[in-house]
Design a protein around this motif. Structure first.
Motif, mmCIF file in Angstrom:
data_model
loop_
_atom_site.group_PDB
_atom_site.id
_atom_site.type_symbol
_atom_site.label_atom_id
_atom_site.label_comp_id
_atom_site.label_asym_id
_atom_site.label_seq_id
_atom_site.Cartn_x
_atom_site.Cartn_y
_atom_site.Cartn_z
ATOM 1 N N UNK A 179 0.738 -1.293 0.046
ATOM 2 C CA UNK A 179 0.168 -0.212 0.122
ATOM 3 C C UNK A 179 0.655 1.262 -0.062
ATOM 4 N N UNK A 180 1.987 1.351 0.939
ATOM 5 C CA UNK A 180 2.762 2.396 0.938
ATOM 6 C C UNK A 180 3.391 2.746 -0.562
ATOM 7 N N UNK A 181 3.895 1.387 -1.088
ATOM 8 C CA UNK A 181 4.510 1.487 -2.450
ATOM 9 C C UNK A 181 3.630 2.193 -3.571
ATOM 10 N N UNK A 182 2.360 1.781 -3.529
ATOM 11 C CA UNK A 182 1.644 2.207 -4.332
ATOM 12 C C UNK A 182 1.253 3.780 -4.184
ATOM 13 N N UNK A 183 1.559 4.278 -3.191
ATOM 14 C CA UNK A 183 1.105 5.554 -2.820
ATOM 15 C C UNK A 183 2.342 6.609 -3.690
ATOM 16 N N UNK A 184 3.325 5.959 -4.241
ATOM 17 C CA UNK A 184 4.498 6.795 -4.657
ATOM 18 C C UNK A 184 4.504 6.954 -6.288
ATOM 19 N N UNK A 185 4.698 8.164 -6.549
ATOM 20 C CA UNK A 185 4.653 8.189 -8.188
ATOM 21 C C UNK A 185 5.642 9.203 -8.730
ATOM 22 N N UNK A 186 6.292 9.168 -9.892
ATOM 23 C CA UNK A 186 7.058 10.281 -10.664
ATOM 24 C C UNK A 186 6.238 11.301 -10.763
ATOM 25 N N UNK A 187 6.372 12.337 -10.380
ATOM 26 C CA UNK A 187 5.358 13.523 -10.755
ATOM 27 C C UNK A 187 5.225 14.051 -12.319
ATOM 28 N N UNK A 188 6.107 13.817 -13.218
ATOM 29 C CA UNK A 188 6.038 14.062 -14.541
ATOM 30 C C UNK A 188 5.378 12.892 -15.149
ATOM 31 N N UNK A 189 5.015 11.885 -14.566
ATOM 32 C CA UNK A 189 4.142 10.825 -15.032
ATOM 33 C C UNK A 189 2.866 11.205 -15.316
ATOM 34 N N UNK A 190 2.410 12.436 -14.391
ATOM 35 C CA UNK A 190 1.164 12.800 -14.561
ATOM 36 C C UNK A 190 0.866 13.652 -16.062
ATOM 37 N N UNK A 191 1.915 14.246 -16.430
ATOM 38 C CA UNK A 191 1.903 14.899 -18.007
ATOM 39 C C UNK A 191 2.553 14.178 -18.738
ATOM 40 N N UNK A 192 3.454 13.178 -18.521
ATOM 41 C CA UNK A 192 3.964 12.351 -19.807
ATOM 42 C C UNK A 192 3.917 10.934 -19.249
ATOM 43 N N UNK A 193 2.760 10.401 -19.175
ATOM 44 C CA UNK A 193 2.531 8.794 -18.533
ATOM 45 C C UNK A 193 3.603 7.957 -18.812
ATOM 46 N N UNK A 194 3.834 7.179 -18.196
ATOM 47 C CA UNK A 194 4.876 5.929 -18.153
ATOM 48 C C UNK A 194 6.153 6.235 -18.839
ATOM 49 N N UNK A 195 6.597 7.551 -18.999
ATOM 50 C CA UNK A 195 8.189 8.052 -19.375
ATOM 51 C C UNK A 195 9.013 8.256 -18.303
ATOM 52 N N UNK A 196 8.552 8.280 -17.197
ATOM 53 C CA UNK A 196 9.360 8.331 -15.823
ATOM 54 C C UNK A 196 10.434 9.502 -16.082
ATOM 55 N N UNK A 197 10.162 10.568 -16.688
ATOM 56 C CA UNK A 197 11.025 11.842 -16.831
ATOM 57 C C UNK A 197 11.310 12.334 -15.509
ATOM 58 N N UNK A 198 12.546 12.922 -15.210
ATOM 59 C CA UNK A 198 12.741 13.674 -13.998
ATOM 60 C C UNK A 198 12.612 15.169 -14.215
ATOM 61 N N UNK A 199 12.306 15.780 -13.014
ATOM 62 C CA UNK A 199 12.416 17.115 -12.890
ATOM 63 C C UNK A 199 13.751 17.374 -12.896
#
Ligand code: 4NP
Length: 143
Positions: free
Chosen positions: A94-114
């Motif tokens: 459940x903890x792990x499921x809460x964690x997202x890469x923020x730019x996957x919101x705008x660029x899904x599945x690309x795992x882009x870095x800020x």
């Protein structure tokens, strides 16, 4: 909102998202390191936020802790290094499921870095602002 130092990227992300949602949504930020514990955001982050009428001078850097998994439903990492460091503190699926890469919101599945703007010039902060604004608009629309 989590980055490394909690003085450049994540304070901007916190300020931007909070400006797009009402106060019943609790937005906070932290760093995976405690290097800058207790400090104000970087003056360049304060300046770019102010340019867009967002005041982030109430924020102070703090370190991300495992307790944050109890306090927050969603945890957004600014880059893949932050993402891994956050996951290393997770103890359940459940903890792990809460964690997202923020730019996957705008660029899904690309795992882009800020990109970390700490050692760059002011344009780096403008660029980070614009990426975070785009991502936070999408997050706010879902909330
Ligand atoms: P931030 O930027 O992770 O976006 O807050 C940094 C700030 C300070 C350092 C690294 C990144 N530092 O190494 O001190």
């Amino acid at each position: 909102m989590v980055c490394l130092g909690n003085i450049c990227r994540s304070p901007l992300a916190e300020g931007i998202l909070q400006s797009k949602v009402n106060d019943s949504v609790k937005v906070d930020s932290a760093g995976t390191s405690g290097f800058h514990q207790g400090e104000l955001p970087d003056s360049r982050s304060i300046a770019v936020a102010k340019k867009y009428s967002i005041d982030i001078t109430n924020q102070r850097s703090r370190k991300f802790t495992a307790n944050d998994f109890r306090e927050f439903d969603l945890i957004y990492a600014m880059d893949v290094s932050n993402y891994r460091d956050i996951l290393s503190l997770a103890s359940t699926e459940e903890d792990r499921g809460r964690v997202k890469m923020i730019l996957n919101e705008s660029y899904p599945n690309e795992n882009r870095n800020v990109p970390d703007p700490y050692y760059g010039g002011d344009m780096g902060f403008e660029n980070v602002y614009s990426m975070l604004d785009e991502a936070c608009e999408i997050i706010a629309s879902k909330l």
